[in-house]
Design a protein around this motif. Structure first.
Motif, PDB file in Angstrom:
ATOM      1  N   UNK A 157       0.835  -1.200   0.000  1.00 16.69           N
ATOM      2  CA  UNK A 157       0.000   0.000   0.000  1.00 16.69           C
ATOM      3  C   UNK A 157       0.870   1.251   0.000  1.00 16.69           C
ATOM      4  N   UNK A 158       0.341   2.321  -0.595  1.00 16.96           N
ATOM      5  CA  UNK A 158       1.073   3.591  -0.671  1.00 16.96           C
ATOM      6  C   UNK A 158       0.088   4.737  -0.831  1.00 16.96           C
ATOM      7  N   UNK A 159       0.562   5.943  -0.612  1.00 14.13           N
ATOM      8  CA  UNK A 159      -0.239   7.159  -0.790  1.00 14.13           C
ATOM      9  C   UNK A 159       0.096   7.732  -2.167  1.00 14.13           C
ATOM     10  N   UNK A 160      -0.850   7.744  -3.111  1.00 14.90           N
ATOM     11  CA  UNK A 160      -0.557   8.222  -4.464  1.00 14.90           C
ATOM     12  C   UNK A 160      -0.082   9.670  -4.513  1.00 14.90           C
ATOM     13  N   UNK A 161      -0.416  10.463  -3.501  1.00 15.46           N
ATOM     14  CA  UNK A 161       0.047  11.859  -3.498  1.00 15.46           C
ATOM     15  C   UNK A 161       1.549  11.923  -3.220  1.00 15.46           C
ATOM     16  N   UNK A 162       2.086  10.929  -2.522  1.00 22.00           N
ATOM     17  CA  UNK A 162       3.512  10.911  -2.193  1.00 22.00           C
ATOM     18  C   UNK A 162       4.306  10.066  -3.177  1.00 22.00           C
ATOM     19  N   UNK A 163       3.667   9.046  -3.741  1.00 17.52           N
ATOM     20  CA  UNK A 163       4.302   8.219  -4.770  1.00 17.52           C
ATOM     21  C   UNK A 163       3.386   8.244  -5.987  1.00 17.52           C
ATOM     22  N   UNK A 164       3.584   9.158  -6.914  1.00 18.53           N
ATOM     23  CA  UNK A 164       2.694   9.279  -8.074  1.00 18.53           C
ATOM     24  C   UNK A 164       2.578   7.964  -8.834  1.00 18.53           C
ATOM     25  N   UNK A 165       1.423   7.780  -9.472  1.00 20.61           N
ATOM     26  CA  UNK A 165       1.157   6.530 -10.181  1.00 20.61           C
ATOM     27  C   UNK A 165       2.187   6.259 -11.268  1.00 20.61           C
ATOM     28  N   UNK A 166       2.833   7.289 -11.768  1.00 23.99           N
ATOM     29  CA  UNK A 166       3.851   7.080 -12.809  1.00 23.99           C
ATOM     30  C   UNK A 166       5.081   6.370 -12.246  1.00 23.99           C
ATOM     31  N   UNK A 167       5.205   6.366 -10.909  1.00 23.48           N
ATOM     32  CA  UNK A 167       6.365   5.743 -10.275  1.00 23.48           C
ATOM     33  C   UNK A 167       6.083   4.343  -9.746  1.00 23.48           C
ATOM     34  N   UNK A 168       4.839   3.877  -9.847  1.00 25.97           N
ATOM     35  CA  UNK A 168       4.496   2.553  -9.335  1.00 25.97           C
ATOM     36  C   UNK A 168       3.760   1.773 -10.421  1.00 25.97           C
ATOM     37  N   UNK A 169       3.773   0.440 -10.308  1.00 22.88           N
ATOM     38  CA  UNK A 169       3.115  -0.384 -11.328  1.00 22.88           C
ATOM     39  C   UNK A 169       1.604  -0.400 -11.132  1.00 22.88           C
ATOM     40  N   UNK A 170       0.925  -1.121 -12.008  1.00 19.68           N
ATOM     41  CA  UNK A 170      -0.518  -1.242 -11.902  1.00 19.68           C
ATOM     42  C   UNK A 170      -0.928  -2.216 -10.816  1.00 19.68           C
ATOM     43  N   UNK A 171      -2.250  -2.364 -10.652  1.00 15.67           N
ATOM     44  CA  UNK A 171      -2.771  -3.197  -9.567  1.00 15.67           C
ATOM     45  C   UNK A 171      -2.767  -4.678  -9.899  1.00 15.67           C
ATOM     46  N   UNK A 172      -2.766  -5.016 -11.151  1.00 13.51           N
ATOM     47  CA  UNK A 172      -2.806  -6.434 -11.515  1.00 13.51           C
ATOM     48  C   UNK A 172      -1.553  -6.898 -12.232  1.00 13.51           C
ATOM     49  N   UNK A 173      -0.593  -6.008 -12.442  1.00 12.80           N
ATOM     50  CA  UNK A 173       0.672  -6.383 -13.069  1.00 12.80           C
ATOM     51  C   UNK A 173       1.779  -6.305 -12.022  1.00 12.80           C
ATOM     52  N   UNK A 174       2.113  -7.422 -11.392  1.00  9.54           N
ATOM     53  CA  UNK A 174       3.124  -7.385 -10.333  1.00  9.54           C
ATOM     54  C   UNK A 174       4.460  -6.874 -10.850  1.00  9.54           C
ATOM     55  N   UNK A 175       5.134  -6.040 -10.084  1.00 10.88           N
ATOM     56  CA  UNK A 175       6.435  -5.510 -10.499  1.00 10.88           C
ATOM     57  C   UNK A 175       7.542  -6.529 -10.248  1.00 10.88           C
ATOM     58  N   UNK A 176       8.726  -6.173 -10.629  1.00  9.55           N
ATOM     59  CA  UNK A 176       9.878  -7.033 -10.359  1.00  9.55           C
ATOM     60  C   UNK A 176      10.430  -6.724  -8.975  1.00  9.55           C
ATOM     61  N   UNK A 177      11.222  -7.649  -8.454  1.00  8.02           N
ATOM     62  CA  UNK A 177      11.887  -7.428  -7.174  1.00  8.02           C
ATOM     63  C   UNK A 177      12.843  -6.244  -7.273  1.00  8.02           C
ATOM     64  N   UNK A 178      13.476  -6.093  -8.434  1.00 10.18           N
ATOM     65  CA  UNK A 178      14.400  -4.961  -8.624  1.00 10.18           C
ATOM     66  C   UNK A 178      13.654  -3.639  -8.494  1.00 10.18           C
ATOM     67  N   UNK A 179      12.416  -3.580  -8.997  1.00 13.40           N
ATOM     68  CA  UNK A 179      11.634  -2.352  -8.846  1.00 13.40           C
ATOM     69  C   UNK A 179      11.458  -2.010  -7.374  1.00 13.40           C
ATOM     70  N   UNK A 180      11.078  -3.010  -6.563  1.00 10.06           N
ATOM     71  CA  UNK A 180      10.799  -2.738  -5.158  1.00 10.06           C
ATOM     72  C   UNK A 180      12.060  -2.315  -4.408  1.00 10.06           C
ATOM     73  N   UNK A 181      13.154  -3.010  -4.656  1.00 12.55           N
ATOM     74  CA  UNK A 181      14.391  -2.646  -3.949  1.00 12.55           C
ATOM     75  C   UNK A 181      14.901  -1.285  -4.415  1.00 12.55           C
ATOM     76  N   UNK A 182      14.760  -0.968  -5.700  1.00 10.42           N
ATOM     77  CA  UNK A 182      15.169   0.354  -6.185  1.00 10.42           C
ATOM     78  C   UNK A 182      14.305   1.459  -5.580  1.00 10.42           C
TER      79      UNK A 182
END
Length: 471
Positions: free
Chosen positions: A158-183
């Protein structure tokens, strides 16, 4: 009871109308019981208190009004202790709603749980709920023994879209990579902030939020086969696969600066208030890993964050995790569409006509759409007949419902909830100990191996056909 003096014809007509009304109210998918009127009371126990209790009572209200059957509900956080005590005294509740199919299986094996086949048709349930949920409802047997009253998705960040804009996070049904999360975590730290909101306190079962992390990671790091073996007690805790999952979790939360309040703060913070710093004027943390029912907490925080604009989610990464072994890496690719789910599961401890009627009602689309339709209720239905339009929030709740009802995804029940109670409690405690001192991981896992040997009798393993993932 005294009645007004009316004609016999009117009395007969009124009686027939009442019987018809009761039959309609009690009907559900695949109802196999008769349509005779039923009176009396039903005792139900579950863990829901506060707003959840109020919401569940709203689900029960139409049933009580239309049947005349009184439901006596008890909500307690010490659910297992209460149920065990009632059984020992020879007075179990008619129905109990538990978060653990492992506990329900234990009651079934000891002869306390009654099958629901007289109420629910497996063919109809498979069509309405899907084969994965039917598999869970059968508890690895040939009969239906339980019903998901509401369902959850576990592997959400979970995150606050005002602090982490949607352009910086993946979609709700497309899981990101582990590298994305650690970065993302490294970027937050480099900006002088703290990535994770984490609270493990949840008396009397403190530690469970950490077990969700480890289960999610092991499922996608080492694959379904290892996940199933770990849940049913045939994969050691000291195995490379399980160790790798603990270390991957530790790499995100066990070092200074990764968790709001540090490790000690996480140990002492209630899980349901741990996310509040994410919405402060100056955020104390930016990410939180919790199941989908957490939305109930968010909307009760100061400022009342709204779904979609105040909070949103993306799945915990399902690809690119550091593998424990080459075989695990291959398995991981095969499980990239597997989702970690849980549910509040109903079991029948007294087989009475009134209890059967309530089971049929709770399984029906009519009942299943009530709780999801409550704004801020934090509930999802596993019934595919419940349309997504029922959900007041189409930004968060409806997409989550789409996951738990999708015919194209593999649903794996949360592994900790499948374990015997002794093993489950040891797992909770181990999470607390590890976060306090990650250097003790090997000793912690060795102790869990010993508890595994004691808490999974040979008969339990033999009698428990695998019902962890898929059909």
């Amino acid at each position: 009871m005294r009645y007004p003096r009316i004609s016999i014809a009117l009395r007969i007509a009124a009686g027939l109308a009442l019987i018809a009304l009761v039959a309609v109210a009690g009907g559900g998918p695949g109802t196999a019981s008769g349509s005779q009127a039923t009176t009396g009371t039903i005792t139900v126990v579950a863990s829901w208190t506060g707003p959840e209790r109020t919401d569940f009572e709203r689900v029960l209200e139409p049933f009580e009004n239309s049947t005349g059957i009184k439901v006596i509900y008890t909500g307690t956080r010490a659910l297992d202790q209460l149920l065990q005590s009632d059984i020992q005294q020879g007075s179990p509740p008619d129905l109990a709603i538990l978060p653990s199919p492992g506990e329900l299986l234990s009651y079934q094996q000891r002869g306390y749980l009654h099958p629901l086949d007289t109420v629910l048709s497996q063919k109809t349930i498979a069509a309405d709920y899907g084969p994965d949920w039917l598999n869970i409802m059968k508890l690895g047997t040939d009969h239906i023994y339980t019903l998901p009253v509401k369902a959850n998705v576990q592997n959400l960040v979970w995150y606050d879209p005002k602090r982490l804009p949607s352009s910086n996070v993946p979609g709700q049904t497309q899981p990101p990579s582990w590298a994305f999360l650690t970065n993302l975590e490294h970027k937050i730290i480099d900006d002088g902030d703290t990535p994770w909101c984490l609270g493990l306190d949840s008396t009397p079962v403190s530690g469970w939020p950490g077990t969700d992390w480890i289960a999610d990671i092991l499922l996608h790091q080492s694959g379904i086969s290892f996940y199933q073996r770990w849940a049913d007690g045939t994969l050691l805790w000291t195995s490379p696969q399980v160790q790798a999952a603990w270390k991957a979790w530790g790499s995100l939360v066990a070092r200074p600066g990764q968790v709001h309040g540090g490790s000690m703060g996480a140990l002492l913070t209630d899980w349901d208030t741990a996310g509040e710093p994410m919405f402060a004027k100056t955020p104390g943390c930016y990410l939180q890993h919790l199941p989908s029912f957490n939305t109930l907490n968010y909307q009760g925080y100061p400022g009342h964050p709204k779904p979609g604009t105040g909070y949103n989610f993306f799945p915990l990464p399902m690809t690119g995790l550091p593998s424990a072994a080459s075989a695990a890496s291959a398995a991981s690719a095969a499980s990239s569409d597997a989702w970690d789910v849980s549910a509040d599961l109903l079991g029948m401890f007294n087989d009475t006509p009134a209890a059967r009627r309530l089971v049929a009602y709770l399984a029906s689309a009519r009942a299943q759409r009530i709780w999801p339709g409550i704004p801020g209720g934090g509930a999802s239905s596993a019934d595919r007949k419940v349309p997504k339009s029922v959900y007041p929030d189409q930004h968060v709740d409806a997409p989550i419902a789409g996951i738990v009802t999708s015919p194209h995804l593999t649903l794996c029940f949360n592994a900790a909830d499948l374990m015997p109670v002794t093993m489950q409690n040891a797992f909770y405690q181990a999470v607390m100990e590890y976060l306090q001192d990650p250097g003790q991981l090997q000793a912690i896992l060795q102790r869990l191996d010993l508890i595994q040997q004691a808490s999974y009798p040979e008969s339990f393993v033999k009698q428990q056909p695998n019902f962890t993932c898929g059909a």
